[in-house]
Design an enzyme around this catalytic site. Structure first.
Site, short mmCIF file in Angstrom:
data_model
loop_
_atom_site.label_atom_id
_atom_site.label_comp_id
_atom_site.label_asym_id
_atom_site.label_seq_id
_atom_site.Cartn_x
_atom_site.Cartn_y
_atom_site.Cartn_z
N LYS A 215 0.94 -1.11 -0.01
CA LYS A 215 -0.05 0.06 0.10
C LYS A 215 0.76 1.10 0.05
CE LYS A 215 -1.79 1.69 3.95
NZ LYS A 215 -1.39 2.89 4.18
N ASN A 216 1.77 1.23 0.98
CA ASN A 216 2.57 2.52 1.09
C ASN A 216 3.64 2.89 0.02
OD1 ASN A 216 1.00 2.92 3.21
ND2 ASN A 216 2.55 2.40 4.89
N CYS B 18 -5.65 12.65 13.17
CA CYS B 18 -5.60 11.30 12.89
C CYS B 18 -5.78 10.52 14.25
CB CYS B 18 -4.34 10.80 12.23
SG CYS B 18 -4.02 9.25 11.93
N ARG C 101 0.16 14.19 13.45
CA ARG C 101 0.79 14.15 12.21
C ARG C 101 0.60 15.36 11.19
NH1 ARG C 101 -1.30 8.36 9.84
NH2 ARG C 101 0.54 8.65 8.41
N ASP D 35 4.54 0.21 12.31
CA ASP D 35 3.41 -0.17 12.02
C ASP D 35 3.27 -1.73 12.05
OD1 ASP D 35 3.21 1.67 8.53
OD2 ASP D 35 2.68 2.35 10.55
N ARG E 242 -8.73 -0.74 4.53
CA ARG E 242 -8.00 0.35 3.96
C ARG E 242 -6.50 -0.15 3.36
NH1 ARG E 242 -7.02 5.47 7.14
NH2 ARG E 242 -5.81 5.88 5.15
C1 EPZ Z 1 3.88 6.73 6.62
O1 EPZ Z 1 3.23 7.92 7.21
C2 EPZ Z 1 3.14 5.60 6.37
N1 EPZ Z 1 2.13 6.07 5.67
C3 EPZ Z 1 2.47 5.31 7.72
O2 EPZ Z 1 1.98 4.18 7.65
C4 EPZ Z 1 3.63 4.93 8.76
O3 EPZ Z 1 3.46 4.83 10.01
C5 EPZ Z 1 4.71 6.24 8.79
O4 EPZ Z 1 5.19 6.68 7.45
C6 EPZ Z 1 5.86 5.85 9.74
O5 EPZ Z 1 6.55 4.72 9.44
C7 EPZ Z 1 2.14 6.22 4.30
O6 EPZ Z 1 3.25 5.60 3.87
C8 EPZ Z 1 1.05 6.30 3.27
P1 EPZ Z 1 5.93 10.19 8.80
P2 EPZ Z 1 3.82 9.38 7.30
O7 EPZ Z 1 5.75 11.49 8.10
O8 EPZ Z 1 4.83 9.93 6.13
C9 EPZ Z 1 6.11 13.68 12.16
C10 EPZ Z 1 -0.05 2.69 7.75
O9 EPZ Z 1 -0.33 2.01 8.93
N2 EPZ Z 1 6.19 14.78 10.95
O10 EPZ Z 1 7.19 9.48 8.46
O11 EPZ Z 1 2.53 10.24 7.37
C11 EPZ Z 1 5.00 12.65 12.28
O12 EPZ Z 1 3.94 13.51 13.16
C12 EPZ Z 1 0.45 4.29 8.06
O13 EPZ Z 1 0.13 2.22 6.82
C13 EPZ Z 1 6.20 16.03 11.41
O14 EPZ Z 1 6.15 16.55 12.43
O15 EPZ Z 1 4.74 9.35 8.60
C14 EPZ Z 1 5.53 11.76 12.98
O16 EPZ Z 1 5.65 11.87 14.48
C15 EPZ Z 1 0.12 4.74 9.24
N3 EPZ Z 1 6.05 16.90 10.29
C16 EPZ Z 1 6.87 11.40 12.38
O17 EPZ Z 1 7.18 12.78 11.74
C17 EPZ Z 1 5.68 16.46 9.00
O18 EPZ Z 1 5.33 17.25 8.20
C18 EPZ Z 1 6.98 10.38 11.36
O19 EPZ Z 1 5.74 10.50 10.44
C19 EPZ Z 1 5.64 15.22 8.72
C20 EPZ Z 1 5.72 14.12 9.74
#
Ligand code: EPZ
Length: 423
Positions: A22-23, A120, A125, A307, A399
């Protein structure tokens, strides 16, 4: 709404085909906007999030050809036409990954209007690092009426350092930078295999990228990209979930297509917990044989994936001894704890850690899914619980897991889909 009804106790045995990731599929589908024309994608998982992404691309003007998709997981997306640079709230609110059209729209049309993803269940996020990256490339970014409005006559290459490692942030800025003038260097970039997959799909479209899979990604902007044919990599989180299913039921599964190199931290942790895992030519073989307590701390890749946190927690509820699970990536990713406690699990939350004391048995109950991976942990618990478990609100599960109950039933689980009683 659908629910799952699980009668626990069966040891799972047999083969499971691991679906496309998916990702990885979500960003690659959004990247098709960068190269006008007909793209062909293979091994695309049949998931609600994929449907939402295809609907979003259609809203933007793309033509999606799903002929055969139901049979062979292949589809074509023609992005020759782009009728609108707007990603509406109605779609973005159902899937925050819709933010991944921001970079491609800016690069393709010089403007983008993307609804700001709302809250979320697993954490705040924010997307501030996505926006900061677009601004560094020369875009003017405003937030108005719940929408991100971004404009750029011409994007220019820049040096961008991410405050925290962000998966979709890295992907979004990388997609904006492939057609920017000059060179872009991303530091503290995310290392996840899905980021590498996207970079390689972009290179197949004609982009100039190097360093993917390291903390420093370099991108040389090009004038044009061309459509490509691409096969999506296997889903490491789906595979990890099935490794846990074999382990928790004391069964034996062959996960066809699973890649050990993407699952190193998960395999190490499960072996530590007593699970036998063997790498095979066509995938991974896992055998559960008694579980012992382990500690796990989630980290960005190549650390233990957040995850898989909920799934390993379900497993450790049945292990000998006391385990400490610490969640460092998201601030609110223990929603499954109360539901597991309803099934008789012994879990105490202390700050960002969950203290899990293994219990001799779990008992079936009605439980509520709160997010995608939490729902997977409730299914795992239901597979070993005494009696019947009903998992409600499984739209979360749909999803990100393709036909989970069919795959589980094929290897011996007593599981079926039903309808929740009308309120
Ligand atoms: C990706 O989400 C995945 N989703 C998530 O999978 C996964 O949990 C996550 O990466 C971490 O591995 C997809 O790829 C579609 P991040 P993403 O930005 O990119 C902070 C699933 O179950 N952050 O790496 O949204 C954030 O709050 C889903 O399949 C900021 O502060 O995660 C978090 O604490 C759930 N500002 C950390 O970084 C930003 O602009 C990592 O989040 C962006 C992120």
């Amino acid at each position: 709404m659908d629910k799952l009804i699980i009668r626990g106790g069966a040891r799972l045995r047999g083969e499971v085909n691991i679906s496309g990731a998916k990702n990885a599929a979500l960003p690659v589908l959004c990247a098709t906007l960068l190269a006008p024309g007909r793209h062909v994608l293979h091994n695309v998982p049949r998931l609600r999030d994929i449907d939402t992404t295809l609907e979003l691309l259609t809203t933007l003007g793309a033509e999606v050809d799903r002929a055969g998709f139901e049979h062979d997981h292949s589809l074509a997306v023609n992005t020759a036409k782009l009728s609108s640079p707007r990603a509406p709230y109605e779609l973005v609110k159902t899937m925050r990954a819709s933010i991944l059209v921001l970079g491609p729209l800016l690069a393709r049309a010089g403007e983008a209007e993307v609804s700001l993803p709302g809250g979320c269940a697993i954490g705040a996020r924010p997307v501030n690092l996505h926006l900061k990256g677009m601004e560094a490339l020369g875009a003017e970014v405003k937030i108005e009426h719940g929408y991100i409005r971004a404009k750029a006559a011409a994007l220019k290459g820049a040096e961008i350092s991410f405050d925290v490692s962000t998966v979709t942030g890295t992907e979004n800025v990388m997609m904006a930078a492939v057609k920017a003038e000059g060179r872009t260097v991303l530091t503290n970039a995310a290392l996840e295999p899905e980021v590498v997959e996207l970079a390689e799909a972009l290179v197949k479209m004609g982009a100039k990228i190097k360093g993917q899979g390291t903390e420093v990604i370099e991108i040389e902007g090009v004038k044009e990209l061309h459509p490509a044919e691409w096969t999506i990599m296997p889903d490491r989180i789906e595979a990890g979930t099935f490794l846990a299913a074999a382990a928790i039921t004391g069964g034996e599964l062959l996960l066809k297509g699973a890649r050990a190199d993407h699952l190193a931290a998960v395999i190490t942790k499960l072996r530590e917990a007593g699970v036998k895992i063997e790498e095979q030519e066509d995938g991974l073989r896992a055998q559960g044989d008694g579980l012992r307590a382990v500690d796990a701390t989630t980290r960005t890749y190549p650390g233990f994936p957040t995850d898989m946190q909920a799934q390993i927690m379900a497993l450790l509820c049945r292990a000998q001894g006391l385990s400490v699970i610490t969640e460092t990536v998201f601030e609110n990713r223990f929603m499954h704890v109360q539901e597991l406690q309803r099934m008789g699990a012994n879990i105490k939350i202390q700050g960002r850690s969950a203290i899990v004391t293994g219990v001799p048995k779990l008992s079936g109950a009605s439980v509520m899914a709160t997010d995608l991976r939490a729902s997977a942990s409730l299914v795992l618990a239901g597979l070993v619980a005494e009696g019947t478990t009903e998992v409600l609100r499984i739209y979360h599960l749909d999803r990100g897991y393709e036909a989970l109950e069919d795959k589980l039933r094929k290897v011996g689980a007593n599981i079926e889909r039903g309808k929740e009683a009308k309120p």
